[in-house]
Design a protein around this motif. Structure first.
Motif, mmCIF file in Angstrom:
data_model
loop_
_atom_site.group_PDB
_atom_site.id
_atom_site.type_symbol
_atom_site.label_atom_id
_atom_site.label_comp_id
_atom_site.label_asym_id
_atom_site.label_seq_id
_atom_site.Cartn_x
_atom_site.Cartn_y
_atom_site.Cartn_z
ATOM 1 N N PRO A 6 0.936 -1.120 0.157
ATOM 2 C CA PRO A 6 0.189 -0.070 -0.004
ATOM 3 C C PRO A 6 0.673 1.216 0.027
ATOM 4 C CG PRO A 6 -0.836 -1.429 1.627
ATOM 5 C CD PRO A 6 0.539 -2.169 1.234
ATOM 6 N N ARG A 7 0.429 2.334 -0.690
ATOM 7 C CA ARG A 7 1.096 3.665 -0.738
ATOM 8 C C ARG A 7 0.635 4.594 0.121
ATOM 9 N NH1 ARG A 7 0.078 4.197 -7.028
ATOM 10 N NH2 ARG A 7 -1.826 3.461 -6.397
ATOM 11 N N SER A 8 -0.393 4.457 0.784
ATOM 12 C CA SER A 8 -1.104 5.369 1.707
ATOM 13 C C SER A 8 -1.792 4.643 2.863
ATOM 14 C CB SER A 8 -1.952 6.332 0.898
ATOM 15 O OG SER A 8 -3.069 5.658 0.535
ATOM 16 N N TRP A 9 -2.162 5.507 3.801
ATOM 17 C CA TRP A 9 -2.886 4.939 4.966
ATOM 18 C C TRP A 9 -4.269 4.462 4.408
ATOM 19 C CZ3 TRP A 9 -3.111 3.612 9.946
ATOM 20 C CH2 TRP A 9 -4.475 3.475 10.857
ATOM 21 N N ASN A 10 -4.740 5.035 3.296
ATOM 22 C CA ASN A 10 -6.233 4.627 2.916
ATOM 23 C C ASN A 10 -6.143 3.296 2.375
ATOM 24 O OD1 ASN A 10 -7.541 6.838 4.016
ATOM 25 N ND2 ASN A 10 -7.670 7.889 2.308
ATOM 26 N N GLU A 11 -4.994 3.308 1.348
ATOM 27 C CA GLU A 11 -4.848 1.978 0.748
ATOM 28 C C GLU A 11 -4.535 0.924 1.546
ATOM 29 O OE1 GLU A 11 -2.041 1.910 -2.367
ATOM 30 O OE2 GLU A 11 -2.968 3.371 -3.480
ATOM 31 N N LEU A 12 -3.805 0.998 2.847
ATOM 32 C CA LEU A 12 -3.601 0.094 3.928
ATOM 33 C C LEU A 12 -4.634 -0.445 4.412
ATOM 34 C CD1 LEU A 12 -1.380 -1.466 5.409
ATOM 35 C CD2 LEU A 12 -1.238 0.508 7.094
ATOM 36 N N MET A 13 -5.696 0.456 4.645
ATOM 37 C CA MET A 13 -6.671 0.214 5.367
ATOM 38 C C MET A 13 -7.822 -0.669 4.710
ATOM 39 S SD MET A 13 -6.994 0.996 8.644
ATOM 40 C CE MET A 13 -5.269 0.456 8.393
ATOM 41 N N ASP A 14 -7.938 -0.134 3.041
ATOM 42 C CA ASP A 14 -8.526 -1.355 2.183
ATOM 43 C C ASP A 14 -8.230 -2.592 1.993
ATOM 44 O OD1 ASP A 14 -10.191 1.174 1.689
ATOM 45 O OD2 ASP A 14 -9.155 1.564 -0.209
ATOM 46 N N VAL A 15 -6.824 -2.746 2.268
ATOM 47 C CA VAL A 15 -5.884 -3.975 2.027
ATOM 48 C C VAL A 15 -6.436 -4.929 3.501
ATOM 49 C CG1 VAL A 15 -3.988 -5.409 2.057
ATOM 50 C CG2 VAL A 15 -4.357 -3.483 0.334
ATOM 51 N N LEU A 16 -6.254 -4.260 4.445
ATOM 52 C CA LEU A 16 -6.319 -4.945 5.705
ATOM 53 C C LEU A 16 -7.713 -5.373 5.881
ATOM 54 C CD1 LEU A 16 -3.925 -3.415 8.183
ATOM 55 C CD2 LEU A 16 -3.584 -5.286 6.695
ATOM 56 N N HIS A 17 -8.590 -4.443 5.524
ATOM 57 C CA HIS A 17 -10.199 -4.682 5.819
ATOM 58 C C HIS A 17 -10.932 -5.249 4.500
ATOM 59 C CE1 HIS A 17 -10.349 -2.847 9.843
ATOM 60 N NE2 HIS A 17 -9.495 -1.964 9.350
ATOM 61 N N GLY A 18 -10.299 -5.765 3.574
ATOM 62 C CA GLY A 18 -10.731 -6.357 2.394
ATOM 63 C C GLY A 18 -11.244 -7.740 2.879
ATOM 64 N N GLU A 19 -12.265 -7.980 1.846
ATOM 65 C CA GLU A 19 -13.040 -9.309 2.092
ATOM 66 C C GLU A 19 -13.706 -9.558 3.297
ATOM 67 O OE1 GLU A 19 -10.684 -12.819 0.503
ATOM 68 O OE2 GLU A 19 -9.246 -11.371 -0.166
ATOM 69 N N SER A 20 -14.085 -8.516 3.915
ATOM 70 C CA SER A 20 -14.706 -8.570 5.426
ATOM 71 C C SER A 20 -16.079 -8.705 5.576
ATOM 72 C CB SER A 20 -14.460 -7.460 6.115
ATOM 73 O OG SER A 20 -12.721 -7.020 6.317
ATOM 74 N N TRP A 21 -16.795 -8.600 4.296
ATOM 75 C CA TRP A 21 -18.160 -8.644 4.110
ATOM 76 C C TRP A 21 -18.628 -10.098 4.300
ATOM 77 C CZ3 TRP A 21 -22.253 -6.230 5.364
ATOM 78 C CH2 TRP A 21 -23.554 -6.589 5.032
ATOM 79 N N ASN A 22 -19.407 -10.500 5.240
ATOM 80 C CA ASN A 22 -19.924 -11.843 5.388
ATOM 81 C C ASN A 22 -21.565 -11.961 4.977
ATOM 82 O OD1 ASN A 22 -21.121 -14.281 6.328
ATOM 83 N ND2 ASN A 22 -19.402 -14.682 7.927
ATOM 84 N N PRO A 23 -21.779 -12.171 3.788
ATOM 85 C CA PRO A 23 -23.114 -12.302 3.126
ATOM 86 C C PRO A 23 -23.951 -13.196 4.073
ATOM 87 C CG PRO A 23 -21.651 -13.667 1.938
ATOM 88 C CD PRO A 23 -20.955 -13.102 2.813
ATOM 89 N N ASP A 24 -23.546 -14.297 4.705
ATOM 90 C CA ASP A 24 -24.326 -15.129 5.741
ATOM 91 C C ASP A 24 -24.863 -14.428 6.938
ATOM 92 O OD1 ASP A 24 -24.092 -17.450 3.799
ATOM 93 O OD2 ASP A 24 -22.115 -18.045 5.114
ATOM 94 N N LEU A 25 -24.107 -13.435 7.293
ATOM 95 C CA LEU A 25 -24.381 -12.679 8.514
ATOM 96 C C LEU A 25 -25.076 -11.296 8.343
ATOM 97 C CD1 LEU A 25 -21.422 -13.429 10.639
ATOM 98 C CD2 LEU A 25 -23.466 -14.607 10.928
ATOM 99 N N ASN A 26 -24.775 -11.016 7.020
ATOM 100 C CA ASN A 26 -24.979 -9.320 6.504
ATOM 101 C C ASN A 26 -24.232 -8.516 7.579
ATOM 102 O OD1 ASN A 26 -26.737 -10.095 4.370
ATOM 103 N ND2 ASN A 26 -28.398 -10.133 5.911
ATOM 104 N N ARG A 27 -23.082 -9.049 7.794
ATOM 105 C CA ARG A 27 -22.179 -7.977 8.787
ATOM 106 C C ARG A 27 -20.726 -8.095 8.071
ATOM 107 N NH1 ARG A 27 -24.419 -7.394 14.179
ATOM 108 N NH2 ARG A 27 -22.544 -6.099 14.172
#
Length: 297
Positions: A6-27
């Motif tokens: 990542p080249r910035s704080w925002n990119e870093l957050m996008d990577v670390l929190h990527g794939e977090s959506w759980n469709p089974d829980l809707n959370r």
């Protein structure tokens, strides 16, 4: 294995929190566990960093730790409690520290300013995917409990099966048996008991390979579909550290005792000696010359 820088704080957050959506829980519930390192050090356990036969040393370490620690602590007399307690207090073990929290991992990647001239790394492992390489009996146990991480009670159940008086210091032999059946080492994650507030505050868990001599990084690279390696560029470390401090992710909260408080104060009030070039700063932080017109208020 995917590696990103990542080249910035925002990119870093996008990577670390990527794939977090759980469709089974809707959370938003990340499937990953995280480990932060201030520099690109090998993924070796403290037990592996000792010289000699790891299995023999481990047996002696745990037996001696249990013998002398009983005068100071009261815990359940189970191997997995003693291993967790020992790891927590610096005993060399086959366990390696991880966290459910990407911000806690970033703390450990930026806690030591002596490594600020080097890139750090945050490892991300999808435990649900690595669990597909577990022996069937272990996968069945996880499925019955509806989890992807073992507890000490769950591992004790496996230790006790067919034990019939097995000596305390050989309760790890079931790992060898399952490994022989698999024909290769396997990786599992263990959630320790809440021995004290440090474990709770750090959202801590441990990884463990069935073979204490096995190379975890080699195992991870061979199962790259479950792993991401996030390079924390040296030039980003100061900003990441300051943002973590502003979010209350510090030694004071992660090590809630007087030692943690002192570590935080010593680091927080240390003046930064190397001023970054103006071009490297975000616009709101760039320095103005005295002759620059000021915005009207």
């Amino acid at each position: 294995m995917r590696e990103v820088r990542p080249r910035s704080w925002n990119e870093l957050m996008d990577v670390l929190h990527g794939e977090s959506w759980n469709p089974d829980l809707n959370r938003f519930r990340s499937p990953y566990v995280f480990r932060g390192q201030g520099h690109d050090a090998p993924l070796t356990t403290s037990l592996q960093r000792l010289a000699g036969n790891t299995r023999d040393i481990e047996r002696h370490l745990v037996r001696a730790f249990r013998k002398y620690a009983e005068a100071n602590v009261r815990t359940r007399d189970l191997l997995w409690y003693w291993l967790s307690l020992g790891q927590h207090h610096g005993l060399p073990t086959r366990l390696l520290d991880w966290s459910y929290s990407p911000l806690v991992a970033l703390h450990f990647a930026t806690a030591d300013e002596d490594h600020y001239d080097q890139d750090g790394v945050v490892w991300m492992v999808d435990a649900a995917r690595t669990n597909t390489r577990l022996p069937q009996a272990l996968r069945d146990l996880l499925d019955r409990e509806g989890t992807s991480v073992f507890t000490v009670e769950m591992l004790e159940m496996l230790s006790a099966q067919g034990r019939d008086g097995l000596a305390f210091d050989t309760e790890l032999t079931w790992l060898d048996r399952f490994e022989d059946e698999m024909g290769r080492p396997f990786l599992l994650f263990l959630e320790p008991p809440s021995l004290d507030q440090r474990i709770v505050q750090q959202s801590a868990l441990f990884s463990m390979l069935s073979d204490p001599d096995a190379d975890l990084e080699a195992w991870i690279r061979a199962h790259g579909d479950a792993v991401q390696r996030v390079v924390l560029a040296a030039e980003l470390k100061w900003e990441v550290r300051d943002r973590l401090d502003g979010s209350n992710i510090t030694e004071r909260t992660l090590f809630p005792d007087l030692s943690g408080l002192s570590q935080w104060l010593r680091r927080y009030y240390r003046r930064r000696e190397d001023a970054p070039p103006d071009a490297a700063l975000p616009p709101q932080a760039q320095r103005r010359s005295p002759d620059d017109p000021q915005d009207e208020r």
